[in-house]
Design an enzyme around this catalytic site. Structure first.
Site, short mmCIF file in Angstrom:
data_model
loop_
_atom_site.label_atom_id
_atom_site.label_comp_id
_atom_site.label_asym_id
_atom_site.label_seq_id
_atom_site.Cartn_x
_atom_site.Cartn_y
_atom_site.Cartn_z
N PRO A 29 0.80 -1.16 -0.04
CA PRO A 29 0.20 0.20 -0.11
C PRO A 29 0.75 1.26 -0.05
CG PRO A 29 -0.05 -1.15 2.23
CD PRO A 29 0.61 -2.05 1.51
N ASP A 30 0.38 2.16 -0.66
CA ASP A 30 1.21 3.45 -0.61
C ASP A 30 0.57 4.24 0.82
OD1 ASP A 30 -0.69 5.13 -3.15
OD2 ASP A 30 -1.49 4.73 -1.17
N PHE A 31 0.81 5.47 0.90
CA PHE A 31 0.57 6.17 2.26
C PHE A 31 -0.56 7.18 1.95
CE2 PHE A 31 4.25 4.82 4.38
CZ PHE A 31 5.18 4.80 3.51
N ARG A 32 -0.58 8.09 0.85
CA ARG A 32 -1.56 9.11 0.77
C ARG A 32 -2.62 8.71 -0.24
NH1 ARG A 32 3.02 10.82 1.83
NH2 ARG A 32 3.60 11.65 3.93
N ASN A 98 11.31 5.03 -1.32
CA ASN A 98 10.68 3.77 -0.75
C ASN A 98 11.88 3.01 -0.07
OD1 ASN A 98 8.51 4.42 -2.16
ND2 ASN A 98 9.18 3.21 -4.06
N ILE A 99 11.33 2.12 0.90
CA ILE A 99 12.43 1.28 1.63
C ILE A 99 12.09 -0.04 1.41
CG2 ILE A 99 12.15 3.28 3.57
CD1 ILE A 99 10.06 1.14 4.71
N ASP A 100 11.46 -0.33 0.30
CA ASP A 100 11.22 -1.99 -0.04
C ASP A 100 12.28 -2.61 -0.74
OD1 ASP A 100 8.64 -0.59 -2.12
OD2 ASP A 100 10.79 -1.14 -2.63
N HIS A 115 15.27 7.72 1.82
CA HIS A 115 14.78 7.42 3.38
C HIS A 115 15.21 6.14 3.95
CE1 HIS A 115 10.83 10.25 2.12
NE2 HIS A 115 12.07 10.63 2.27
N1 APR Z 1 -0.60 4.68 -10.99
C1 APR Z 1 -0.41 6.07 -10.79
N2 APR Z 1 -0.28 6.59 -9.43
C2 APR Z 1 -0.36 5.59 -8.61
C3 APR Z 1 -0.59 4.43 -8.57
C4 APR Z 1 -0.81 3.99 -9.86
N3 APR Z 1 -1.20 2.79 -10.34
N4 APR Z 1 -0.63 3.84 -7.31
C5 APR Z 1 -0.49 4.93 -6.54
N5 APR Z 1 -0.24 6.00 -7.13
C6 APR Z 1 -0.04 7.39 -6.63
C7 APR Z 1 -1.05 7.82 -5.54
O1 APR Z 1 -2.31 8.65 -6.00
C8 APR Z 1 -0.20 8.85 -4.86
O2 APR Z 1 -0.32 10.26 -5.05
O3 APR Z 1 1.15 7.58 -5.80
C9 APR Z 1 1.09 8.32 -5.17
C10 APR Z 1 1.80 7.81 -3.67
O4 APR Z 1 2.00 8.84 -2.76
P1 APR Z 1 2.25 8.69 -1.44
O5 APR Z 1 1.51 7.60 -0.77
O6 APR Z 1 2.29 10.18 -0.51
O7 APR Z 1 3.93 8.20 -1.38
P2 APR Z 1 5.05 9.18 -1.10
O8 APR Z 1 5.06 10.13 -2.32
O9 APR Z 1 6.14 8.10 -1.96
O10 APR Z 1 5.43 9.24 0.19
C11 APR Z 1 6.52 10.33 0.62
O11 APR Z 1 5.86 10.06 2.93
O12 APR Z 1 5.29 8.81 4.71
C12 APR Z 1 6.30 9.40 3.99
O13 APR Z 1 8.68 8.34 4.17
C13 APR Z 1 7.08 8.15 3.59
O14 APR Z 1 8.49 7.89 1.67
C14 APR Z 1 7.28 8.37 2.08
C15 APR Z 1 7.10 9.85 2.02
#
Ligand code: APR
Ligand code: ZN
Length: 242
Positions: A29-32, A98-100, A115
């Site tokens: 899962p992503d974060f936001r 990413n940390i994965d 990170h």
């Molecule tokens: N296609 C296009 N965009 C996508 C898809 C997809 N299949 N899946 C997810 N996304 C987008 C989401 O819409 C979101 O805007 O990826 C983005 C991920 O954003 P975040 O969840 O905020 O992740 P990230 O930007 O990497 O967060 C930065 O925040 O919590 C801290 O340290 C953590 O490294 C992380 C940092």
């Protein structure tokens, strides 16, 4: 996507900035995003250094699957597409938030982990180091929190909120961003600095930025191209290099 691909194939030096969005295609899962981890307000404590020192269980309970289950996750289409671009000599490096460790698993060799990563852990009391495997085996044996022989909690070398980023990775990524004539921003909301400031360095140095992200970002209006879908990006790279 044609404009992005053409720019990358004709660029002198392309770099990528990746975020959690690229790993959603691997099941992480992503974060936001709409299904992101931060829908649960408690989740922000997971990567907070004050919370870790107060109760390391907050991190370990929150990441048991996500971080210590990493071995079950495979690189997704974007990780593989970036490896293909590197093999074709069309990608100088990847700055990842990413940390994965999936970029490394895909075989990419120039990865700046802004990170940090859980490859190593350190004791919060005596500083002794422990490997990812050593921590995984403690957790597999039923420990709630991985601990050092001195009893201190083992913290992963992931940058928590409240901590400084790994300087070496940040400096390498910043100079790569300045030297790039194309930066691809892939799957990040561009909300966490200084990582989110990297595309500005490319723009200020006269380079072009292309963004592939489902949700809008603050840099969309400055992008030379803006696309919503990472799968489509990976497909376009594969077809262009076929
Ligand atoms: N296609 C296009 N965009 C996508 C898809 C997809 N299949 N899946 C997810 N996304 C987008 C989401 O819409 C979101 O805007 O990826 C983005 C991920 O954003 P975040 O969840 O905020 O992740 P990230 O930007 O990497 O967060 C930065 O925040 O919590 C801290 O340290 C953590 O490294 C992380 C940092
Ligand atoms: Zn110790």
């Amino acid at each position: 996507m044609k404009k992005l691909i053409e720019a990358v194939l004709n660029a002198k030096r392309t770099v990528a900035l990746t975020g959690a969005g690229v790993s959603t295609l691997s099941g992480i899962p992503d974060f936001r995003g709409p299904q992101g981890m931060y829908r649960n307000p408690e989740a922000e404590k997971i990567f907070d250094i004050d919370w870790f020192d107060r109760d390391p269980g907050v991190y370990y309970r929150g990441c048991r699957e996500l971080v210590y289950g990493f071995e079950k996750f495979r690189p997704g289409p974007v990780h593989l597409a970036l490896k293909q671009l590197e093999d074709a000599g069309r990608l100088a490096g990847i700055a990842t938030q990413n940390i994965d460790m999936l970029h490394q698993k895909a075989g990419s060799s120039n990865v700046w982990e802004l990170h940090g990563s859980p490859l190593w852990h350190h004791c919060r009391i005596c500083g002794k180091s422990a490997t990812f495997e050593q921590v995984c085996s403690q957790l597999k044996a039923g420990a709630e929190v991985a601990r050092c022989v001195c009893g201190g909690a083992l913290k992963p070398d992931i940058t928590f909120f409240g901590e400084m980023l790994p300087e070496e990775a940040l400096i390498a990524a910043q100079s790569a961003a300045i030297g790039a004539d194309v930066m691809m921003v892939l799957g990040t909301s561009l909300t966490v600095f200084p990582a989110a400031g990297l595309p500005n360095l490319t723009l200020q140095a006269g380079g072009k930025v292309f963004i592939v992200n489902a949700q809008p970002t603050a840099l969309d209006r400055y992008a030379a191209g803006r696309y919503p879908d990472l799968r489509e990006f990976a497909e376009a790279v594969k077809n262009a290099l076929a």
